[in-house]
Motif scaffolding. Structure first.
Motif, PDB file in Angstrom:
ATOM      1  N   ARG A  67      91.426  56.893  81.145  1.00 17.43           N
ATOM      2  CA  ARG A  67      89.488  57.514  80.744  1.00 17.43           C
ATOM      3  C   ARG A  67      89.301  57.214  79.765  1.00 17.43           C
ATOM      4  O   ARG A  67      88.089  56.461  80.138  1.00 17.43           O
ATOM      5  N   GLN A  68      89.504  56.794  78.942  1.00 26.14           N
ATOM      6  CA  GLN A  68      89.148  56.334  77.949  1.00 26.14           C
ATOM      7  C   GLN A  68      88.825  55.329  78.217  1.00 26.14           C
ATOM      8  O   GLN A  68      88.094  54.619  77.730  1.00 26.14           O
ATOM      9  N   PHE A  69      89.926  54.589  78.140  1.00 27.67           N
ATOM     10  CA  PHE A  69      89.616  53.255  78.051  1.00 27.67           C
ATOM     11  C   PHE A  69      88.413  52.229  79.026  1.00 27.67           C
ATOM     12  O   PHE A  69      87.565  51.758  78.758  1.00 27.67           O
ATOM     13  N   LEU A  70      88.047  52.719  80.509  1.00 33.19           N
ATOM     14  CA  LEU A  70      87.649  53.347  81.248  1.00 33.19           C
ATOM     15  C   LEU A  70      86.730  53.571  81.465  1.00 33.19           C
ATOM     16  O   LEU A  70      85.389  53.534  82.538  1.00 33.19           O
ATOM     17  N   ALA A  71      86.458  54.198  80.349  1.00 33.53           N
ATOM     18  CA  ALA A  71      84.719  55.263  80.021  1.00 33.53           C
ATOM     19  C   ALA A  71      84.328  55.839  80.900  1.00 33.53           C
ATOM     20  O   ALA A  71      83.228  56.098  81.852  1.00 33.53           O
ATOM     21  N   HIS A  72      85.695  56.294  81.764  1.00 37.74           N
ATOM     22  CA  HIS A  72      85.263  57.445  82.730  1.00 37.74           C
ATOM     23  C   HIS A  72      85.026  58.795  82.393  1.00 37.74           C
ATOM     24  O   HIS A  72      84.793  59.340  81.162  1.00 37.74           O
ATOM     25  N   ASP A  73      83.542  59.502  82.571  1.00 32.12           N
ATOM     26  CA  ASP A  73      83.096  60.654  82.243  1.00 32.12           C
ATOM     27  C   ASP A  73      84.230  61.898  82.497  1.00 32.12           C
ATOM     28  O   ASP A  73      84.366  62.818  81.817  1.00 32.12           O
ATOM     29  N   SER A  74      85.150  61.560  83.367  1.00 35.46           N
ATOM     30  CA  SER A  74      85.791  63.108  84.318  1.00 35.46           C
ATOM     31  C   SER A  74      86.905  62.109  84.602  1.00 35.46           C
ATOM     32  O   SER A  74      87.312  61.285  84.833  1.00 35.46           O
ATOM     33  N   ILE A  75      88.105  63.038  83.518  1.00 34.54           N
ATOM     34  CA  ILE A  75      89.375  63.106  83.873  1.00 34.54           C
ATOM     35  C   ILE A  75      90.113  63.018  84.714  1.00 34.54           C
ATOM     36  O   ILE A  75      90.763  62.577  86.113  1.00 34.54           O
ATOM     37  N   ALA A  76      88.592  64.476  86.232  1.00 33.37           N
ATOM     38  CA  ALA A  76      89.419  63.734  87.658  1.00 33.37           C
ATOM     39  C   ALA A  76      88.932  61.958  88.389  1.00 33.37           C
ATOM     40  O   ALA A  76      88.724  61.928  89.074  1.00 33.37           O
ATOM     41  N   THR A  77      88.042  61.710  88.012  1.00 34.21           N
ATOM     42  CA  THR A  77      87.423  60.472  88.444  1.00 34.21           C
ATOM     43  C   THR A  77      89.359  59.424  88.013  1.00 34.21           C
ATOM     44  O   THR A  77      89.659  58.621  88.920  1.00 34.21           O
ATOM     45  N   THR A  78      89.661  59.251  86.922  1.00 34.42           N
ATOM     46  CA  THR A  78      91.148  58.665  86.699  1.00 34.42           C
ATOM     47  C   THR A  78      92.145  59.152  86.892  1.00 34.42           C
ATOM     48  O   THR A  78      93.136  58.449  87.499  1.00 34.42           O
ATOM     49  N   THR A 130      92.249  30.017  92.974  1.00 36.02           N
ATOM     50  CA  THR A 130      91.842  31.093  94.223  1.00 36.02           C
ATOM     51  C   THR A 130      91.337  32.768  93.611  1.00 36.02           C
ATOM     52  O   THR A 130      90.125  33.373  93.387  1.00 36.02           O
ATOM     53  N   TRP A 131      92.945  33.217  93.056  1.00 37.80           N
ATOM     54  CA  TRP A 131      92.611  34.403  92.762  1.00 37.80           C
ATOM     55  C   TRP A 131      91.139  34.703  91.833  1.00 37.80           C
ATOM     56  O   TRP A 131      91.259  35.576  91.301  1.00 37.80           O
ATOM     57  N   TRP A 132      91.174  33.571  90.448  1.00 37.63           N
ATOM     58  CA  TRP A 132      90.680  33.719  89.464  1.00 37.63           C
ATOM     59  C   TRP A 132      88.783  33.903  90.814  1.00 37.63           C
ATOM     60  O   TRP A 132      87.608  34.841  89.592  1.00 37.63           O
ATOM     61  N   ALA A 133      88.436  32.955  90.737  1.00 39.01           N
ATOM     62  CA  ALA A 133      87.192  32.908  91.846  1.00 39.01           C
ATOM     63  C   ALA A 133      86.777  34.471  92.621  1.00 39.01           C
ATOM     64  O   ALA A 133      85.676  34.800  92.152  1.00 39.01           O
ATOM     65  N   ALA A 134      87.941  34.864  93.042  1.00 35.67           N
ATOM     66  CA  ALA A 134      87.674  35.900  93.991  1.00 35.67           C
ATOM     67  C   ALA A 134      87.922  37.564  92.788  1.00 35.67           C
ATOM     68  O   ALA A 134      87.352  38.433  93.360  1.00 35.67           O
ATOM     69  N   ALA A 135      88.719  37.918  91.959  1.00 35.68           N
ATOM     70  CA  ALA A 135      88.883  38.919  91.518  1.00 35.68           C
ATOM     71  C   ALA A 135      87.516  39.493  90.793  1.00 35.68           C
ATOM     72  O   ALA A 135      86.301  38.493  90.592  1.00 35.68           O
ATOM     73  N   SER A 136      86.638  40.443  90.267  1.00 35.77           N
ATOM     74  CA  SER A 136      85.620  41.422  90.562  1.00 35.77           C
ATOM     75  C   SER A 136      86.156  42.440  89.234  1.00 35.77           C
ATOM     76  O   SER A 136      87.245  42.474  89.480  1.00 35.77           O
ATOM     77  N   THR A 137      84.899  42.852  88.805  1.00 33.03           N
ATOM     78  CA  THR A 137      84.622  43.598  87.926  1.00 33.03           C
ATOM     79  C   THR A 137      85.479  44.912  87.927  1.00 33.03           C
ATOM     80  O   THR A 137      86.996  45.410  87.460  1.00 33.03           O
ATOM     81  N   HIS A 138      85.801  45.483  89.145  1.00 36.69           N
ATOM     82  CA  HIS A 138      85.857  46.426  89.688  1.00 36.69           C
ATOM     83  C   HIS A 138      87.799  46.141  89.560  1.00 36.69           C
ATOM     84  O   HIS A 138      88.509  46.805  89.521  1.00 36.69           O
ATOM     85  N   GLY A 139      87.582  44.693  90.778  1.00 32.11           N
ATOM     86  CA  GLY A 139      89.362  45.019  90.557  1.00 32.11           C
ATOM     87  C   GLY A 139      89.890  44.967  89.679  1.00 32.11           C
ATOM     88  O   GLY A 139      91.114  45.770  89.797  1.00 32.11           O
ATOM     89  N   LEU A 140      88.841  44.567  88.253  1.00 34.16           N
ATOM     90  CA  LEU A 140      90.374  44.425  87.800  1.00 34.16           C
ATOM     91  C   LEU A 140      90.122  45.791  86.810  1.00 34.16           C
ATOM     92  O   LEU A 140      91.467  45.715  86.047  1.00 34.16           O
TER      93      LEU A 140
END
Length: 94
Positions: free
Chosen positions: A59-70, A30-40
C-alpha cells in the motif's frame, strides 16, 4: 531523490530502451513497448504479495489511500493458490 538501480541512465529515453531491447531480444522489445505504468504497478503489487510483502508495505509503495484498494492483490494471490491446489489434485488423482 536517488534513482533505483534498475532505472534507465539519464541519457537513455524509453524509446531508445525499447529499440535496444528489440535489437537484443525482439520479444522483450515488444513487451517493453506495450508495458504501461498501470500494468507495471499491478505486477509489482501482485508479485510483492505473492512473495511475502505485507499489504501495508505494498500500500505504501503504491501510494494507495486505502488498504481496501491494496487488498485486491491479496485476493488475486488467494485465487492463484486455489488454481495451484486444483492443478496438484488433478495431477495426484490421475
Amino acid at each position: 531523490m536517488r534513482r533505483p538501480s534498475c532505472a534507465l541512465p539519464s541519457h537513455v529515453s524509453s524509446t531508445n530502451a525499447t529499440t535496444a531491447a528489440a535489437l537484443e531480444l525482439p520479444a522483450l522489445g515488444t513487451w517493453w513497448a506495450a508495458a504501461s505504468t498501470h500494468g507495471l504497478r499491478h505486477t509489482f503489487g501482485s508479485h510483492g504479495v505473492a512473495n511475502g510483502m505485507t499489504l501495508e508495505t505494498v500500500r505504501q509503495f503504491l501510494a494507495h489511500d486505502s488498504i481496501a484498494t491494496t487488498s485486491i492483490y491479496q485476493t488475486a494471490e488467494i485465487a492463484s493458490q486455489y488454481r495451484e491446489v486444483d492443478a496438484f489434485l488433478e495431477e495426484a488423482l490421475r
